[in-house]
Design a protein around this motif. Structure first.
Motif, PDB file in Angstrom:
ATOM      1  N   ALA A  34      86.589  28.930  47.159  1.00 58.93           N
ATOM      2  CA  ALA A  34      86.826  27.611  47.265  1.00 58.93           C
ATOM      3  C   ALA A  34      85.319  27.089  46.511  1.00 58.93           C
ATOM      4  O   ALA A  34      85.479  25.988  45.633  1.00 58.93           O
ATOM      5  CB  ALA A  34      87.003  26.936  48.582  1.00 58.93           C
ATOM      6  N   ILE A  38      84.988  24.597  43.163  1.00 51.89           N
ATOM      7  CA  ILE A  38      84.792  23.166  43.262  1.00 51.89           C
ATOM      8  C   ILE A  38      84.025  22.743  42.050  1.00 51.89           C
ATOM      9  O   ILE A  38      83.143  23.214  41.851  1.00 51.89           O
ATOM     10  CB  ILE A  38      84.479  22.881  44.666  1.00 51.89           C
ATOM     11  CG1 ILE A  38      85.712  23.185  45.632  1.00 51.89           C
ATOM     12  CG2 ILE A  38      83.928  21.398  44.527  1.00 51.89           C
ATOM     13  CD1 ILE A  38      85.200  22.870  47.110  1.00 51.89           C
ATOM     14  N   LYS A  39      84.638  21.594  41.405  1.00 50.69           N
ATOM     15  CA  LYS A  39      83.771  21.113  40.500  1.00 50.69           C
ATOM     16  C   LYS A  39      83.225  19.684  40.465  1.00 50.69           C
ATOM     17  O   LYS A  39      82.547  19.026  39.835  1.00 50.69           O
ATOM     18  CB  LYS A  39      84.808  20.844  39.230  1.00 50.69           C
ATOM     19  CG  LYS A  39      85.279  22.208  38.767  1.00 50.69           C
ATOM     20  CD  LYS A  39      84.323  22.963  38.043  1.00 50.69           C
ATOM     21  CE  LYS A  39      84.977  24.215  37.595  1.00 50.69           C
ATOM     22  NZ  LYS A  39      84.256  25.239  37.198  1.00 50.69           N
ATOM     23  N   THR A  40      83.591  19.007  41.758  1.00 46.40           N
ATOM     24  CA  THR A  40      83.017  17.731  42.053  1.00 46.40           C
ATOM     25  C   THR A  40      82.090  17.676  43.438  1.00 46.40           C
ATOM     26  O   THR A  40      82.417  18.327  44.270  1.00 46.40           O
ATOM     27  CB  THR A  40      84.093  16.553  42.193  1.00 46.40           C
ATOM     28  OG1 THR A  40      85.073  16.774  43.284  1.00 46.40           O
ATOM     29  CG2 THR A  40      84.989  16.688  40.812  1.00 46.40           C
ATOM     30  N   PRO A  42      82.324  15.189  45.749  1.00 51.73           N
ATOM     31  CA  PRO A  42      83.168  14.780  47.011  1.00 51.73           C
ATOM     32  C   PRO A  42      83.854  16.122  47.548  1.00 51.73           C
ATOM     33  O   PRO A  42      83.824  16.073  48.593  1.00 51.73           O
ATOM     34  CB  PRO A  42      83.873  13.483  46.506  1.00 51.73           C
ATOM     35  CG  PRO A  42      83.346  13.105  45.375  1.00 51.73           C
ATOM     36  CD  PRO A  42      82.684  14.149  44.648  1.00 51.73           C
ATOM     37  N   ALA A  43      84.243  16.802  46.570  1.00 52.04           N
ATOM     38  CA  ALA A  43      85.062  18.061  46.993  1.00 52.04           C
ATOM     39  C   ALA A  43      84.233  18.668  47.839  1.00 52.04           C
ATOM     40  O   ALA A  43      84.254  19.607  48.833  1.00 52.04           O
ATOM     41  CB  ALA A  43      85.737  18.783  45.935  1.00 52.04           C
ATOM     42  N   MET A  44      82.998  19.032  47.212  1.00 50.06           N
ATOM     43  CA  MET A  44      81.887  20.058  47.776  1.00 50.06           C
ATOM     44  C   MET A  44      81.418  19.425  49.249  1.00 50.06           C
ATOM     45  O   MET A  44      81.203  20.094  50.361  1.00 50.06           O
ATOM     46  CB  MET A  44      80.826  20.133  46.870  1.00 50.06           C
ATOM     47  CG  MET A  44      79.503  21.228  47.328  1.00 50.06           C
ATOM     48  SD  MET A  44      80.292  22.914  47.522  1.00 50.06           S
ATOM     49  CE  MET A  44      80.250  23.081  45.746  1.00 50.06           C
ATOM     50  N   LEU A  46      83.135  17.810  51.243  1.00 52.47           N
ATOM     51  CA  LEU A  46      84.354  18.196  52.116  1.00 52.47           C
ATOM     52  C   LEU A  46      84.307  19.481  52.535  1.00 52.47           C
ATOM     53  O   LEU A  46      84.427  19.807  53.612  1.00 52.47           O
ATOM     54  CB  LEU A  46      85.758  17.737  51.441  1.00 52.47           C
ATOM     55  CG  LEU A  46      86.755  18.064  52.330  1.00 52.47           C
ATOM     56  CD1 LEU A  46      87.066  17.288  53.354  1.00 52.47           C
ATOM     57  CD2 LEU A  46      88.000  17.936  51.444  1.00 52.47           C
ATOM     58  N   LEU A  47      83.808  20.554  51.651  1.00 51.99           N
ATOM     59  CA  LEU A  47      83.855  21.983  52.227  1.00 51.99           C
ATOM     60  C   LEU A  47      82.610  21.869  53.056  1.00 51.99           C
ATOM     61  O   LEU A  47      82.700  22.812  54.006  1.00 51.99           O
ATOM     62  CB  LEU A  47      83.647  22.637  50.981  1.00 51.99           C
ATOM     63  CG  LEU A  47      83.766  24.188  51.044  1.00 51.99           C
ATOM     64  CD1 LEU A  47      84.975  24.641  51.519  1.00 51.99           C
ATOM     65  CD2 LEU A  47      83.430  24.996  49.880  1.00 51.99           C
ATOM     66  N   ARG A 109      76.214  24.679  45.724  1.00 50.98           N
ATOM     67  CA  ARG A 109      77.253  25.665  46.026  1.00 50.98           C
ATOM     68  C   ARG A 109      76.733  26.998  46.462  1.00 50.98           C
ATOM     69  O   ARG A 109      77.507  27.782  47.136  1.00 50.98           O
ATOM     70  CB  ARG A 109      77.924  26.053  44.495  1.00 50.98           C
ATOM     71  CG  ARG A 109      78.933  26.972  44.344  1.00 50.98           C
ATOM     72  CD  ARG A 109      79.296  27.062  42.945  1.00 50.98           C
ATOM     73  NE  ARG A 109      80.117  25.862  42.712  1.00 50.98           N
ATOM     74  CZ  ARG A 109      80.295  25.577  41.326  1.00 50.98           C
ATOM     75  NH1 ARG A 109      79.959  26.351  40.290  1.00 50.98           N
ATOM     76  NH2 ARG A 109      81.282  24.619  41.000  1.00 50.98           N
TER      77      ARG A 109
END
Length: 163
Positions: A34, A38-40, A42-44, A46-47, A109
């Motif tokens: 994941a 992930i490309k954004t 906000p998603a990172m 969240l992770l 990342r």
């Protein structure tokens, strides 16, 4: 505490420690994948929040979870600097806001991947990790490579990683 924590299994009765080793490696691998896809931001973020929640379920303080990436700080800084001067297409340029954003995201990342991998090592006994390697290396028998020898080599390599 720092040397004792990193890469060392912590014995506990918490539910996350009692999970089957295959479930732990599948979850860990899923989170690493994941992070790779992930490309954004906000998603990172969240992770990262998921990482800290799992760390708390493992009985780790947030500062202890952050210490997972400490041995890799120079690698992360080096990666950030290199990415700062590269465009997405791989051309060398002077730093811009876009390259800064890309460098920060790529470095973040890598830190998340390192964190989830270290968390897996903390909640899984080394004997279970070797057993997993042994079973995953079974297809190597087709090439006359001993899975037991390969698993033991991986154990030795893991034990000598200077965490």
């Amino acid at each position: 505490m720092y040397k004792k924590l990193l890469g060392a299994y912590r014995d506990s009765n918490l539910p996350i420690y009692r999970l089957h080793p295959v479930a732990k490696i599948i979850l860990s691998f899923s989170f690493v994948l994941a992070a790779g896809f992930i490309k954004t931001f906000p998603a990172m973020i969240l992770l990262i929040a998921v990482f800290f929640v799992i760390s708390r379920f493992a009985g780790l303080k947030l500062t202890e979870a952050v210490l997972f990436i400490r041995p890799f700080r120079f690698l992360l800084i080096f990666t950030f600097v290199i990415q700062l001067f590269l465009t997405a297409s791989g051309h060398w340029v002077l730093p811009t806001a876009d390259t800064f954003s890309n460098a920060a995201f790529f470095t973040l990342r890598m830190a998340v991947i390192i964190g989830f991998s270290a968390l897996f090592a903390v909640i899984t006994p080394m004997t279970d990790i070797v057993r997993l390697f042994y079973y995953f290396f079974q297809p190597l028998r087709l090439f006359r490579i001993s899975p037991a020898d390969t698993a033991m080599s991986m154990l030795i390599a893991l034990r000598f990683i200077p965490l």
